[in-house]
Design a protein around this motif. Structure first.
Motif, PDB file in Angstrom:
ATOM      1  N   ARG A 101       0.834  -1.195   0.000  1.00  0.00           N
ATOM      2  CA  ARG A 101       0.000   0.000   0.000  1.00  0.00           C
ATOM      3  C   ARG A 101       0.879   1.259   0.000  1.00  0.00           C
ATOM      4  O   ARG A 101       0.626   2.205  -0.749  1.00  0.00           O
ATOM      5  CB  ARG A 101      -0.951   0.016   1.197  1.00  0.00           C
ATOM      6  N   VAL A 102       1.916   1.257   0.827  1.00  0.00           N
ATOM      7  CA  VAL A 102       2.833   2.405   0.867  1.00  0.00           C
ATOM      8  C   VAL A 102       3.499   2.581  -0.493  1.00  0.00           C
ATOM      9  O   VAL A 102       3.610   3.702  -1.003  1.00  0.00           O
ATOM     10  CB  VAL A 102       3.878   2.225   1.989  1.00  0.00           C
ATOM     11  N   LYS A 103       3.935   1.490  -1.126  1.00  0.00           N
ATOM     12  CA  LYS A 103       4.576   1.582  -2.442  1.00  0.00           C
ATOM     13  C   LYS A 103       3.609   2.108  -3.497  1.00  0.00           C
ATOM     14  O   LYS A 103       3.991   2.956  -4.313  1.00  0.00           O
ATOM     15  CB  LYS A 103       5.121   0.224  -2.877  1.00  0.00           C
ATOM     16  N   ARG A 104       2.362   1.644  -3.490  1.00  0.00           N
ATOM     17  CA  ARG A 104       1.372   2.128  -4.458  1.00  0.00           C
ATOM     18  C   ARG A 104       1.131   3.621  -4.292  1.00  0.00           C
ATOM     19  O   ARG A 104       1.068   4.371  -5.270  1.00  0.00           O
ATOM     20  CB  ARG A 104       0.044   1.377  -4.306  1.00  0.00           C
ATOM     21  N   ARG A 105       0.982   4.056  -3.050  1.00  0.00           N
ATOM     22  CA  ARG A 105       0.766   5.475  -2.792  1.00  0.00           C
ATOM     23  C   ARG A 105       1.958   6.302  -3.251  1.00  0.00           C
ATOM     24  O   ARG A 105       1.795   7.357  -3.884  1.00  0.00           O
ATOM     25  CB  ARG A 105       0.516   5.716  -1.300  1.00  0.00           C
ATOM     26  N   LEU A 106       3.142   5.846  -2.950  1.00  0.00           N
ATOM     27  CA  LEU A 106       4.348   6.576  -3.332  1.00  0.00           C
ATOM     28  C   LEU A 106       4.519   6.612  -4.851  1.00  0.00           C
ATOM     29  O   LEU A 106       4.875   7.650  -5.420  1.00  0.00           O
ATOM     30  CB  LEU A 106       5.568   5.961  -2.659  1.00  0.00           C
ATOM     31  N   ARG A 107       4.248   5.515  -5.532  1.00  0.00           N
ATOM     32  CA  ARG A 107       4.315   5.511  -6.999  1.00  0.00           C
ATOM     33  C   ARG A 107       3.343   6.520  -7.597  1.00  0.00           C
ATOM     34  O   ARG A 107       3.661   7.219  -8.554  1.00  0.00           O
ATOM     35  CB  ARG A 107       4.038   4.121  -7.552  1.00  0.00           C
ATOM     36  N   GLU A 108       2.135   6.599  -7.034  1.00  0.00           N
ATOM     37  CA  GLU A 108       1.147   7.555  -7.540  1.00  0.00           C
ATOM     38  C   GLU A 108       1.602   8.992  -7.300  1.00  0.00           C
ATOM     39  O   GLU A 108       1.453   9.849  -8.175  1.00  0.00           O
ATOM     40  CB  GLU A 108      -0.206   7.308  -6.876  1.00  0.00           C
ATOM     41  N   ILE A 109       2.161   9.271  -6.147  1.00  0.00           N
ATOM     42  CA  ILE A 109       2.671  10.617  -5.855  1.00  0.00           C
ATOM     43  C   ILE A 109       3.776  10.974  -6.845  1.00  0.00           C
ATOM     44  O   ILE A 109       3.788  12.071  -7.408  1.00  0.00           O
ATOM     45  CB  ILE A 109       3.175  10.701  -4.403  1.00  0.00           C
ATOM     46  N   LEU A 110       4.695  10.060  -7.082  1.00  0.00           N
ATOM     47  CA  LEU A 110       5.804  10.325  -8.003  1.00  0.00           C
ATOM     48  C   LEU A 110       5.310  10.464  -9.435  1.00  0.00           C
ATOM     49  O   LEU A 110       5.837  11.275 -10.202  1.00  0.00           O
ATOM     50  CB  LEU A 110       6.858   9.229  -7.888  1.00  0.00           C
ATOM     51  N   ARG A 111       4.305   9.707  -9.803  1.00  0.00           N
ATOM     52  CA  ARG A 111       3.734   9.815 -11.146  1.00  0.00           C
ATOM     53  C   ARG A 111       3.141  11.206 -11.362  1.00  0.00           C
ATOM     54  O   ARG A 111       3.306  11.803 -12.414  1.00  0.00           O
ATOM     55  CB  ARG A 111       2.661   8.755 -11.359  1.00  0.00           C
ATOM     56  N   ARG A 112       2.483  11.731 -10.329  1.00  0.00           N
ATOM     57  CA  ARG A 112       1.880  13.060 -10.431  1.00  0.00           C
ATOM     58  C   ARG A 112       2.927  14.172 -10.499  1.00  0.00           C
ATOM     59  O   ARG A 112       2.635  15.266 -10.971  1.00  0.00           O
ATOM     60  CB  ARG A 112       0.970  13.324  -9.240  1.00  0.00           C
ATOM     61  N   HIS A 113       4.108  13.907  -9.981  1.00  0.00           N
ATOM     62  CA  HIS A 113       5.154  14.929  -9.943  1.00  0.00           C
ATOM     63  C   HIS A 113       6.327  14.577 -10.857  1.00  0.00           C
ATOM     64  O   HIS A 113       7.471  14.934 -10.583  1.00  0.00           O
ATOM     65  CB  HIS A 113       5.655  15.117  -8.505  1.00  0.00           C
ATOM     66  N   LYS A 114       6.063  13.884 -11.943  1.00  0.00           N
ATOM     67  CA  LYS A 114       7.101  13.468 -12.884  1.00  0.00           C
ATOM     68  C   LYS A 114       7.904  14.638 -13.431  1.00  0.00           C
ATOM     69  O   LYS A 114       9.113  14.557 -13.586  1.00  0.00           O
ATOM     70  CB  LYS A 114       6.454  12.790 -14.096  1.00  0.00           C
ATOM     71  N   GLU A 115       7.236  15.708 -13.730  1.00  0.00           N
ATOM     72  CA  GLU A 115       7.855  16.820 -14.446  1.00  0.00           C
ATOM     73  C   GLU A 115       8.653  17.745 -13.531  1.00  0.00           C
ATOM     74  O   GLU A 115       9.259  18.684 -13.988  1.00  0.00           O
ATOM     75  CB  GLU A 115       6.773  17.642 -15.155  1.00  0.00           C
ATOM     76  N   GLY A 116       8.643  17.486 -12.242  1.00  0.00           N
ATOM     77  CA  GLY A 116       9.225  18.411 -11.285  1.00  0.00           C
ATOM     78  C   GLY A 116      10.733  18.580 -11.353  1.00  0.00           C
ATOM     79  O   GLY A 116      11.232  19.684 -11.236  1.00  0.00           O
ATOM     80  N   LEU A 117      11.475  17.520 -11.521  1.00  0.00           N
ATOM     81  CA  LEU A 117      12.924  17.578 -11.429  1.00  0.00           C
ATOM     82  C   LEU A 117      13.567  17.098 -12.723  1.00  0.00           C
ATOM     83  O   LEU A 117      12.941  16.429 -13.524  1.00  0.00           O
ATOM     84  CB  LEU A 117      13.406  16.709 -10.269  1.00  0.00           C
ATOM     85  N   ALA A 118      14.834  17.422 -12.894  1.00  0.00           N
ATOM     86  CA  ALA A 118      15.535  16.977 -14.093  1.00  0.00           C
ATOM     87  C   ALA A 118      16.892  16.389 -13.724  1.00  0.00           C
ATOM     88  O   ALA A 118      17.576  16.883 -12.835  1.00  0.00           O
ATOM     89  CB  ALA A 118      15.718  18.139 -15.057  1.00  0.00           C
ATOM     90  N   ARG A 119      17.246  15.334 -14.396  1.00  0.00           N
ATOM     91  CA  ARG A 119      18.572  14.706 -14.326  1.00  0.00           C
ATOM     92  C   ARG A 119      19.028  14.303 -12.924  1.00  0.00           C
ATOM     93  O   ARG A 119      20.148  14.613 -12.535  1.00  0.00           O
ATOM     94  CB  ARG A 119      19.608  15.620 -14.957  1.00  0.00           C
ATOM     95  N   ILE A 120      18.183  13.618 -12.179  1.00  0.00           N
ATOM     96  CA  ILE A 120      18.630  13.035 -10.918  1.00  0.00           C
ATOM     97  C   ILE A 120      18.144  11.594 -10.843  1.00  0.00           C
ATOM     98  O   ILE A 120      17.166  11.218 -11.483  1.00  0.00           O
ATOM     99  CB  ILE A 120      18.142  13.801  -9.659  1.00  0.00           C
ATOM    100  N   ASP A 121      18.870  10.819 -10.068  1.00  0.00           N
ATOM    101  CA  ASP A 121      18.419   9.496  -9.668  1.00  0.00           C
ATOM    102  C   ASP A 121      18.064   9.618  -8.197  1.00  0.00           C
ATOM    103  O   ASP A 121      18.842  10.166  -7.413  1.00  0.00           O
ATOM    104  CB  ASP A 121      19.529   8.452  -9.837  1.00  0.00           C
ATOM    105  N   ALA A 122      16.889   9.134  -7.817  1.00  0.00           N
ATOM    106  CA  ALA A 122      16.439   9.286  -6.437  1.00  0.00           C
ATOM    107  C   ALA A 122      15.924   7.961  -5.903  1.00  0.00           C
ATOM    108  O   ALA A 122      15.168   7.270  -6.575  1.00  0.00           O
ATOM    109  CB  ALA A 122      15.347  10.343  -6.346  1.00  0.00           C
ATOM    110  N   VAL A 123      16.340   7.616  -4.698  1.00  0.00           N
ATOM    111  CA  VAL A 123      15.835   6.441  -3.997  1.00  0.00           C
ATOM    112  C   VAL A 123      14.949   6.947  -2.870  1.00  0.00           C
ATOM    113  O   VAL A 123      15.412   7.688  -1.997  1.00  0.00           O
ATOM    114  CB  VAL A 123      16.983   5.566  -3.440  1.00  0.00           C
ATOM    115  N   TRP A 124      13.682   6.572  -2.900  1.00  0.00           N
ATOM    116  CA  TRP A 124      12.713   6.947  -1.874  1.00  0.00           C
ATOM    117  C   TRP A 124      12.626   5.804  -0.875  1.00  0.00           C
ATOM    118  O   TRP A 124      12.322   4.674  -1.249  1.00  0.00           O
ATOM    119  CB  TRP A 124      11.353   7.210  -2.503  1.00  0.00           C
TER     120      TRP A 124
END
Length: 127
Positions: free
Chosen positions: A70-93
């Motif tokens: 459930r936590v992973k699904r919620r986090l994936r949805e949050i990240l999907r909504r904010h796809k355009e926010g950052l450029a050229r980084i690799d991030a581990v949540w």
């Protein structure tokens, strides 16, 4: 016969947008910078590709399999909504144990705060 619903274009989290190998996770976690919130911790490092790549880690300390998923699904949805926010980084949540009992709104607010902090810490790409 019903046809399966396919995700709409632009709403998918494709292979190119994910950290997929153990070596990629290790590189980010060893060389990256950390930004934490109440429910989430983000480790990010400059990327060799021209877009953002995310990885999600939810350990057994967060809860049982149902809770972790459930936590992973919620986090994936949050990240999907904010796809355009950052450029050229690799991030581990990384989800903290408190994320198990967090509401959707609390998790979203924490993630947005972290994303804003990461954006301020990331140098602008040269045009």
């Amino acid at each position: 016969m019903d046809t399966p619903k396919l995700p709409r274009p632009g709403f998918q989290w494709g292979k190119a947008e994910r950290l997929r190998r153990h070596s990629q996770y290790c590189r980010v976690q060893s060389k990256g910078r950390r930004v934490g919130g109440k429910f989430l911790l983000v480790v990010f490092a400059p990327s060799s590709v021209s877009h953002v790549r995310y990885g999600i880690t939810v350990s057994k300390r967060v809860g049982n399999a149902v809770t972790r998923n459930r936590v992973k699904r919620r986090l994936r949805e949050i990240l999907r909504r904010h796809k355009e926010g950052l450029a050229r980084i690799d991030a581990v949540w990384i989800a903290r144990p408190q994320a198990a009992c967090a509401s959707w709104q609390a998790l979203l607010a924490d993630a947005e705060t972290i994303l804003a902090r990461v954006e301020r810490m990331t140098p602008c790409p040269s045009q």
